[in-house]
Design an enzyme around this catalytic site. Sequence first.
Site, PDB file in Angstrom:
ATOM      1  N   PRO A   2       0.827  -1.208   0.000  1.00 47.66           N
ATOM      2  CA  PRO A   2       0.000   0.000   0.000  1.00 47.66           C
ATOM      3  C   PRO A   2       0.864   1.262   0.000  1.00 47.66           C
ATOM      4  CG  PRO A   2      -0.822  -1.587   1.595  1.00 47.66           C
ATOM      5  CD  PRO A   2       0.501  -2.115   1.103  1.00 47.66           C
ATOM      6  N   GLU A   3       0.481   2.223  -0.824  1.00 46.96           N
ATOM      7  CA  GLU A   3       1.209   3.483  -0.900  1.00 46.96           C
ATOM      8  C   GLU A   3       0.391   4.567  -0.204  1.00 46.96           C
ATOM      9  OE1 GLU A   3       2.616   4.273  -4.872  1.00 46.96           O
ATOM     10  OE2 GLU A   3       3.099   2.174  -5.219  1.00 46.96           O
ATOM     11  N   HIS A  96      -5.748 -15.372   9.141  1.00 47.36           N
ATOM     12  CA  HIS A  96      -4.868 -14.206   9.029  1.00 47.36           C
ATOM     13  C   HIS A  96      -5.418 -12.967   9.738  1.00 47.36           C
ATOM     14  CE1 HIS A  96      -2.530 -16.611   6.319  1.00 47.36           C
ATOM     15  NE2 HIS A  96      -3.513 -16.704   5.456  1.00 47.36           N
ATOM     16  N   ARG A 115       0.581 -12.011   4.870  1.00 46.17           N
ATOM     17  CA  ARG A 115       2.038 -12.190   4.748  1.00 46.17           C
ATOM     18  C   ARG A 115       2.791 -11.816   6.021  1.00 46.17           C
ATOM     19  NH1 ARG A 115       3.305  -9.980  -1.408  1.00 46.17           N
ATOM     20  NH2 ARG A 115       1.491 -10.928  -2.407  1.00 46.17           N
TER      21      ARG A 115
END
Length: 279
Positions: A2-3, A96, A115
């Site tokens: 994500p930016e 998750h 992740r």
Amino acid sequence: MPELPEVETVTRGLIPVMEGHVVDHVVQRRPNLRFPFPENFVDRMAGRKIDQLTRRAKYILGYLDDGQVLLIHLGMSGRMTIHDDRTIDVPAPQKHDHVDFVMQGGALVRFTDPRRFGVITLIGADEVATHKMLAGIGPEPLGNAFNAAVLAAGIVKRASPIKTVLLDQKLVAGLGNIYVCEALFRSGIAPDRLAKDLKPDEIDRLYREIRLVLEDAILAGGSSLKDHRQANGELGYFQHNFRVYGREGDVCNAPECGSTVQRIVQAGRSTFFCPTCQR
């Protein structure tokens, strides 16, 4: 990863249910993400009011009423999802779903990270400017501290390609691969041009397009490529407005261009550009 627009979108979505509200309790389902959770994290969060929720670069910062700051980084695949009413169909946590922030105001905010490259930690309010994750980060590209003159001063001696220079978080905060590619296309600047060779009018144009592409992306809820969702669970849709990113082999959509979007690798990252529109 994500930016800035994705993190800003998530932050804005969380503000109504977290800022000004008290954390009733936290459910922590594993001992670590990228790093271990801080010692006694659950106890240190319980009963704390989040006075302010804001963003710095790609980090979410929650200023607590006892001088602590909740620091969150979404990593590569992290997302935060709001469940507004805990009494109605809150999904059972999945593999998750690592952390739940249960707010006294009636919301449950769930941090999901397949992740596990994300970060959730606590730092002191006096550490925000000096903490190892935040120290040395440049000005916010949408703030008053960033302008064409600041950009020019930061690149005037840089004998590296402008694409890689713009990814330097010490120059400007929060810019990532997607939006640098898009800003360079909108500016008509080739990604392999040396930063120091840009002319003043090109720098002015680049500064304006950096701001515009970020503002456009935020309005669209960010870009959903793999994992990003807004805090309300919805996908962003700025990816439908990409002019070059991820469009290798497609015809450039600039009027009367007709060239094909190309891809090169710079500093280990894919760069997408139009060889005709960008010089």
